[in-house]
Write a protein that holds these residues in place. Structure first.
Motif, PDB file in Angstrom:
ATOM      1  N   ARG A  15      48.440  46.247  42.399  1.00 44.23           N
ATOM      2  CA  ARG A  15      47.629  45.587  42.398  1.00 44.23           C
ATOM      3  C   ARG A  15      46.570  46.654  41.420  1.00 44.23           C
TER       4      ARG A  15
ATOM      5  N   ASN B 155      42.702  48.205  40.878  1.00 45.01           N
ATOM      6  CA  ASN B 155      42.422  48.533  41.490  1.00 45.01           C
ATOM      7  C   ASN B 155      40.757  47.915  41.619  1.00 45.01           C
TER       8      ASN B 155
ATOM      9  N   LYS C 112      42.199  43.590  42.024  1.00 42.05           N
ATOM     10  CA  LYS C 112      42.126  43.135  42.729  1.00 42.05           C
ATOM     11  C   LYS C 112      43.561  42.388  42.331  1.00 42.05           C
TER      12      LYS C 112
ATOM     13  N   LYS D 188      47.189  41.327  41.374  1.00 42.98           N
ATOM     14  CA  LYS D 188      48.437  41.031  41.537  1.00 42.98           C
ATOM     15  C   LYS D 188      49.222  41.374  40.331  1.00 42.98           C
TER      16      LYS D 188
END
Length: 128
Positions: free
Chosen positions: A102, A104, A107, A109
């Motif tokens: 994920r 930072n 967010k 994936k």
């Protein structure tokens, strides 16, 4: 002999790069095969589970209606149901394994081999 532009195209270098590609394809093919095999096993287990529930219902009916005592068969069927449900749960754990990374920043994936986020381009840390 002087280095030239074509040194990178030596057959040894090309063979090494081709081997790397073949190794990656083999790994991905193996992952896909294992996933497909697990999915087929889950479907087969689900079919067995349905059949066992049908047998359980029939055995319970025969016992409850007084036609014959099926309590021993009911206990055996319930044990089989428990075992098959464990198999299905394990298949679900394998099939739903989430190894994504994920981002930072946004967010999103990303696949586990990603170095940068596919949405925002941020560098992905290995320890995320």
């Amino acid at each position: 002999m002087a280095n030239n532009l074509f040194d990178d195209f030596k057959i040894e270098n090309i063979a090494k790069e081709v081997q790397k590609c073949v190794d990656v394809v083999a790994e991905k093919t193996d992952e896909a095969f294992k996933g497909s095999k697990t999915y087929v096993q889950k479907v087969q287990s689900t079919t067995k589970l349905s059949n066992l529930y049908e047998q359980l219902g029939k055995a319970h009916y025969m016992t409850a209606s007084g036609q014959c005592d099926q309590r021993k068969e009911i206990a055996e069927i319930m044990e089989q149901i428990s075992d098959i449900q464990d198999d299905i749960d394990e298949a679900d754990r394998i099939l739903n394994k989430d190894t994504s990374i994920r981002c930072n920043v946004c967010k999103k994936k990303n696949p586990p081999s990603s170095k940068f986020c596919s949405r925002c381009g941020a560098k992905l840390d290995d320890d995320e």
